[in-house]
Structures are given as C-alpha cells and as structure tokens.
Design a protein around this motif. Structure first.
Motif: not given
Length: 203
Positions: A134-144
């Motif tokens: 819902t916060s339009n995450p980056s790939i790095e956010d998803l990896k974290q």
C-alpha cells in the motif's frame, strides 16, 4: 536434464539448450511461479504444440482426474508437488502439513512479483506484504521484509505467523495426511476410473 518453464518462450529456449524434457508449470502451482500467470489448462496445450521433446505438466495437479486432464491436453506425464507436502514422509513441519489440509478455496495468493513470484498461504507474513504494497515499496523494501530463510522458518520450522508458506491452489482439495505411496496409488486408481467413466460418455 529437465527444466521447469512457465511459458512457451522459455520452453523453446530450454529445448534449444538441449534439455531432455520440460515441465510446464501453470499459475496454480505453489512456491515460485512465472510472471505470465498462464494457467495449466492454457499453458500445456500451447507448449505441447511448440516443442518436440517430452512434456510434463505441473500446477494444480493432485488427483488422477487432474493427471488425465493434463495428458488429454498434450502432456506426457505430470509433476506433483503440493499433494506430497501432506504426506508422512515429507520433511515439512507438521504444523505446515496441517495448514495445507485446513486450507480451502482461495487460501493462497501469488505475490512478491518484483522479486520472484511466489504463491503463499495467507498468514501474518502474507498480510505484512500486502500492507507494505500500500506504500508503493521499492524492491529493497520488499527484500528487507522478506529477509533470509523465511521459507525454511515457515515450512520446515513451523512458524505459521512469520514464515513463508508455499503451497499451490490445489491445497483446497487436500484433506488428509497420508503415506506418499498412498498418494501414488490413489492417483493411479483415480486416473483409471476417470478413463473408464469417460469411455462411457457419448460425445
């Protein structure tokens, strides 16, 4: 050598690379999946038409009827994954096996397409992923958020909240934990019965 593919494009590439056979895996499958979202029903006949080497069907197959349907679409055999999770011999945690048995229609969801598409049972981790989206995450956010060894934590260590629980849509048809040999025997019997029943149908 056998290679798993999710599209005609990759089936042809695998054939050109010299594999002995391909497994065409539809969108229904558990675990890591293709981005194309082609279902087994549509993928198998397209791949069968395009390649000249043996073809196995995968994704949403856990019964003899499913095996017969896949072969009617052009497959030479099937690869079965999810059904064997709920067997005595599977190395998966008993809590995960029971969750598969308890799963009903719509209990799984394909997510994390930006990293590697994966079909999961809905749990706290799955919900955390949806909230992050819902916060339009980056790939790095998803990896974290994914971290490391989350699948091991869920499927093999039994963390049903924070673990990654990979299983296919066919889990809705799995309602018991039985020996692996019984799975094979059941599928063969169902396959033969389905063939006999179809032979009585006037088309």
């Amino acid at each position: 050598m056998v290679h798993v593919v999710s599209s005609v494009k990759f089936a042809l590439k695998a054939q050109e690379a010299g594999v002995d056979a391909v497994v065409a895996e539809g969108f229904e499958a558990g675990g890591h999946n293709g981005r194309e979202e082609s279902t087994t029903l549509t993928l198998i006949p397209q791949v069968a038409k395009a390649i000249d080497i043996p073809l196995m069907a995968a994704g949403g197959i856990a019964t003899g009827q499913g095996m017969l349907a896949a072969m009617a679409l052009g497959a030479d055999g099937v690869q079965v994954g999810s059904r064997f999770v709920a067997t005595h011999e599977a190395s998966s945690h008993m809590s995960f096996k029971q969750a598969v048995v308890d799963a009903g229609e719509g209990a799984t969801h394909l997510t994390l397409k930006e990293l590697a598409p994966v079909r999961l049972l809905r749990n706290k981790f799955w919900q955390d992923v949806q909230e992050l989206y819902t916060s339009n995450p980056s790939i790095e956010d998803l990896k974290q958020l994914l971290g490391r060894a989350r699948a091991k934590k869920g499927m093999f260590e039994g963390d049903m909240k924070e673990g990654e629980l990979e299983i296919g849509q066919i889990s809705g048809l799995i309602d018991d934990i039985i020996p692996a040999a019984q799975v094979v025997e059941n599928m063969i019997n169902e396959f033969n019965t389905a063939k006999q029943e179809l032979s009585k149908v006037n088309f």
